[in-house]
Design an enzyme around this catalytic site. Structure first.
Site, PDB file in Angstrom:
ATOM      1  N   GLU A  98       1.054  -1.185   0.024  1.00 26.13           N
ATOM      2  CA  GLU A  98       0.020   0.112  -0.028  1.00 26.13           C
ATOM      3  C   GLU A  98       0.738   1.473  -0.052  1.00 26.13           C
ATOM      4  O   GLU A  98       0.475   2.336  -0.647  1.00 26.13           O
ATOM      5  CB  GLU A  98      -0.898   0.034   1.384  1.00 26.13           C
ATOM      6  N   ASP A  99       2.011   1.270   0.851  1.00 31.75           N
ATOM      7  CA  ASP A  99       2.686   2.543   0.827  1.00 31.75           C
ATOM      8  C   ASP A  99       4.041   2.721   0.133  1.00 31.75           C
ATOM      9  O   ASP A  99       4.767   3.682   0.255  1.00 31.75           O
ATOM     10  CB  ASP A  99       3.191   2.507   2.318  1.00 31.75           C
TER      11      ASP A  99
END
Length: 763
Positions: A98-99
């Site tokens: 996600e990051d």
């Protein structure tokens, strides 16, 4: 010189960070090595190094390196849930996709398909829980449940993630704290409870309580601390004879004191309208024993039960046998409530060490992880629950919040045991009806159910079942689902199936309505366009086209020449209709205090939140702004209440109490629209408050009540309703108050009157 100092400070900070990260990783390894799992140190180390590199240079709001968060989540998974290497690696990697620029495919190439599948599931459900890119939190919850049915470890690691975020919530601004705490109470705590994670459930509830109601939390913590000595004395006196009795049985055991959690105490205070001092079950006693042989486990439970029953009188209605009939989340124990020598009821929980491990770690305590898959002992109840959720998800999706509410019905439910006509036992939620039972057997049986026989007696569909009932469902091919059924269906499965059938019926009616409208417009030389449809919806004061089609199909709206006139009219009045959102406030100031009066619709313009509005800062409510805010009828907050604001679809601000049921839904679904609200009132405006009083009737009681309110406290009573039946005094009083403190002073003063049993404010 300055540059050298700056570089030096950076180096010192990096060294300190590296030391902190390495110590945290070593703590994780120590926890894992102390567990019974196979020792796959290499893959855990590999996952740690990969995550550390991926998150390099990134910091959390608290200022610490971001890798500390995945490490903390992995430690919770290992130490507090007892999960193995696959889960620990997935926890370390849960934010990487996600990051960072890494993909699920990268994770699969390096760590294998199973870890990649879990990380993928966590990525799907975590998007936006703390950011602005989320749609409704309820939508994320749907994704969570869909993913969880593939591998339950996804939801377990998500709960670990939420627990660490709650433990570090102090670094977030207040509006985010309310959003995250609200989601936690609404979704994650009941989910942890349903999965048997009792210890984690309690901590999630207490942390949410701490941030939503900080003053109440601190008050209860202080009172628990000041009463600790007396509890310790009571525990010692109560358990001394029990220890002697257990020693005679020759069992290996330990006795612990269990103190009720602050959130549980507060909830009981709110629900039962009690003070802290009036709650008598703050202390419970837990006996945890090791059976000499595995097959003696249940017998030993009852041996202990018999032994302590000889010492103290037991409460006949508060014996709970969760040993022979485990809860749906796997919980097993024998609960008995005994009268102490001090005249106080104390609950004793009897568990084996195996039962205690399940109570602490839930189903995770049963699991053994194998290469390429997951093998689970004793998971039938969990599978039944997941299967129910899958059935709900298979139907056309209802509104997101309806879905959440439906699932939560089963998350919170206690269980009863009922029997089929053939004597098969079925676990059902407490409070369920014959209709719920019918849908539990099969959707066809539920949808064609006309009644039931409970213990061979004919009962209606709405009949509530009790533990031990034998139920036979009666059906008819001509029977069809009725809209009223939704009012007495209580289980998630029954509600979902009824709503799905009703939705199918509604769609047919809507199609009929759409056809009626098309034909009507064509007859008058017009086409069915979006602008025409919106104009007609507004003309008939209907919010959505679907509702308009439904009304046409049901013949509750009949189209006429007026509709054509409305469509052909070129100019439309733009006069705003502002509803009386604040009927319980005054709108005029006379001298130094406002008095109740009707609000002039055209005199007040609601506050509209613009793009520059800072949602992270507190919004202060004062006398000048209060009439420009919306106060919905769900909870009526007054100055002094723990409150929050919600920015609605029109960018107006609604004010709610933080524990309001509507506010809980808003926090869970529209967390990014929540703002922190502070009261800045100066006792110039009066608010409505209603106090309800019950007690034992006697001559002069009403006179004493009114004397205290009007005479001693000089409070204006707006309305008073009194009834006296069978010697019971029942009274509701509508008052004018300035703030929460006024209400508390009134309640405290009334408590001094002899004969009054319960005094509470009605929200």
């Amino acid at each position: 010189m300055d540059e050298r100092n700056h570089t030096g400070r950076d180096t010192i900070r990096e060294t300190a960070d590296a030391k902190m990260v390495n110590e945290a990783f070593q703590e994780l390894l120590d926890s894992y090595l102390a567990s019974p799992h196979r020792k796959k140190i290499d893959i855990i180390t590999k996952a740690f190094n990969f995550a550390r590199q991926a998150h390099k240079g990134v910091r959390r709001l608290s200022g610490e390196p971001y890798i500390m968060h995945p490490l903390a989540v992995a430690l919770i998974a290992s130490r507090e849930m007892g999960l193995g290497s696959t889960s620990i690696c997935s926890a370390l990697l849960h934010d990487v996709v996600e990051d960072t620029d890494y993909t699920v495919e990268d994770i699969e190439t390096i760590f294998g398909a199973k870890i990649a599948q879990i990380v993928d599931g966590l990525t799907k459900i975590s998007g936006g829980i703390f950011g602005d890119k989320a749609s409704a939190q309820a939508e994320n919850f749907k994704k969570l449940l869909l993913t969880m049915s593939d591998d339950i470890r996804v939801i377990l690691i998500k709960i670990c993630d939420r627990l660490h975020n709650m433990r570090t919530l102090s670094s977030q601004p207040a509006n985010k704290q309310y959003k995250i705490a609200g989601e936690t109470l609404y979704i994650y705590a009941p989910l942890a409870n349903r999965l048997g994670l009792n210890k984690i459930k309690n901590e999630l509830e207490d942390l949410s309580f701490r941030y939503e109601h900080p003053e109440a939390y601190e008050s209860i913590k202080t009172k628990l601390a000041t009463t600790e000595q007396s509890r310790n004395t009571l525990f010692k006196e109560f358990t001394t004879p029990i220890i002697e009795a257990l020693d005679r049985l020759g069992l290996k055991y330990e006795i612990k004191a269990r103190v009720k959690a602050p959130f549980s105490i507060w909830t009981k205070m709110q629900n039962k309208h009690l003070t802290f001092e009036e709650i008598f079950d703050i202390l419970a006693v837990r006996i945890i024993f090791t059976p000499q042989r595995k097959e003696d486990e249940i017998d030993d439970c009852f041996k202990i039960y018999v032994a302590i029953n000889k010492l103290y009188r037991s409460h006949p209605e508060r014996m709970r046998d969760w040993v022979n009939h485990p809860k749906a989340n796997g919980y097993q124990a024998l609960h008995v409530t005994l009268m102490s020598k001090q005249g106080q009821w104390i609950e004793v929980q009897i568990r084996s060490d195996r039962m205690n491990e399940i109570a602490e770690q839930g189903f995770a305590a049963h699991w053994k992880y194998k290469e390429g898959g997951i093998a689970v002992e004793e998971e039938s109840e969990l599978n039944d629950w997941l299967r129910t959720i899958k059935e709900i998800l298979d139907d056309p999706q209802p509104d997101a919040m309806d879905f959440l509410d439906t699932i939560k019905l089963n998350l919170f439910a206690s269980e009863i045991f009922v029997f089929t006509p053939k004597g098969e036992i079925m676990t059902m939620p407490a409070g369920c009806t014959a209709l719920d039972f019918a849908f539990q057997i099969h959707t066809f049986i539920g949808s064609h159910c006309i009644g039931a026989k409970v213990n061979h007696k004919l009962v209606p569909l709405s009949h509530k079942l009790q533990s031990g009932d034998q139920v036979e469902v009666l059906t008819s091919k001509t029977q069809h689902v009725d809209a009223s059924w939704i009012n007495f269906a209580t289980t998630a499965k029954a509600k979902a199936k009824i709503q799905a059938i009703l939705r199918r019926d509604v769609r047919e009616v809507q199609k009929t309505g759409e056809t009626i409208l098309k034909e009507f417009l064509e007859k008058n030389g017009l086409e069915l366009t979006t602008s025409h449809l919106d104009r007609l919806c507004e003309f008939h004061d209907i919010s959505k086209p679907e509702k308009f089609f439904l009304a046409l199909g049901n013949k509750t709206i009949i189209l006429s020449d007026k509709d054509i006139d409305e469509l052909l009219e070129k100019k439309k009045s733009s006069s705003s209709k502002w509803r009386k959102f604040v009927p319980f406030l005054s709108s005029e100031k006379k001298k130094d205090k406002a008095t109740p009066s009707q609000i002039d619709d055209d005199s007040v313009e609601l506050i509209t939140v613009g793009k520059d509005f800072n949602r992270k800062k507190p919004f202060y409510v004062n006398e000048d702004l209060i009439r420009r805010l919306i106060f919905p009828s769900c909870c009526h907050p007054i100055p002094g209440d723990d409150s929050l604001g919600y920015i609605d679809n029109r960018n107006h601000i609604e004010i709610h109490q933080r524990q309001c049921a509507v506010a809980n839904k808003l926090k869970s679904s529209f967390g990014n629209r929540i703002i922190d609200v502070k009261w800045d009132m100066h006792r110039l405006v009066l608010f409505d408050a209603t106090i309800h009083i019950t007690g034992v009737d006697r001559i002069g009681l009403l006179n004493e009540v009114t004397s205290v309110i009007s005479g001693q406290l000089n409070v204006n009573m707006k309305k008073l309703v009194v009834s006296c039946d069978d010697g019971i005094f029942d009274c509701s009083i509508e008052l004018k108050v300035h703030d929460r403190n006024d209400v508390q002073v009134i309640i405290d003063s009334l408590k001094k009157i002899s004969g009054l049993e319960e005094i509470r404010q009605i929200q």
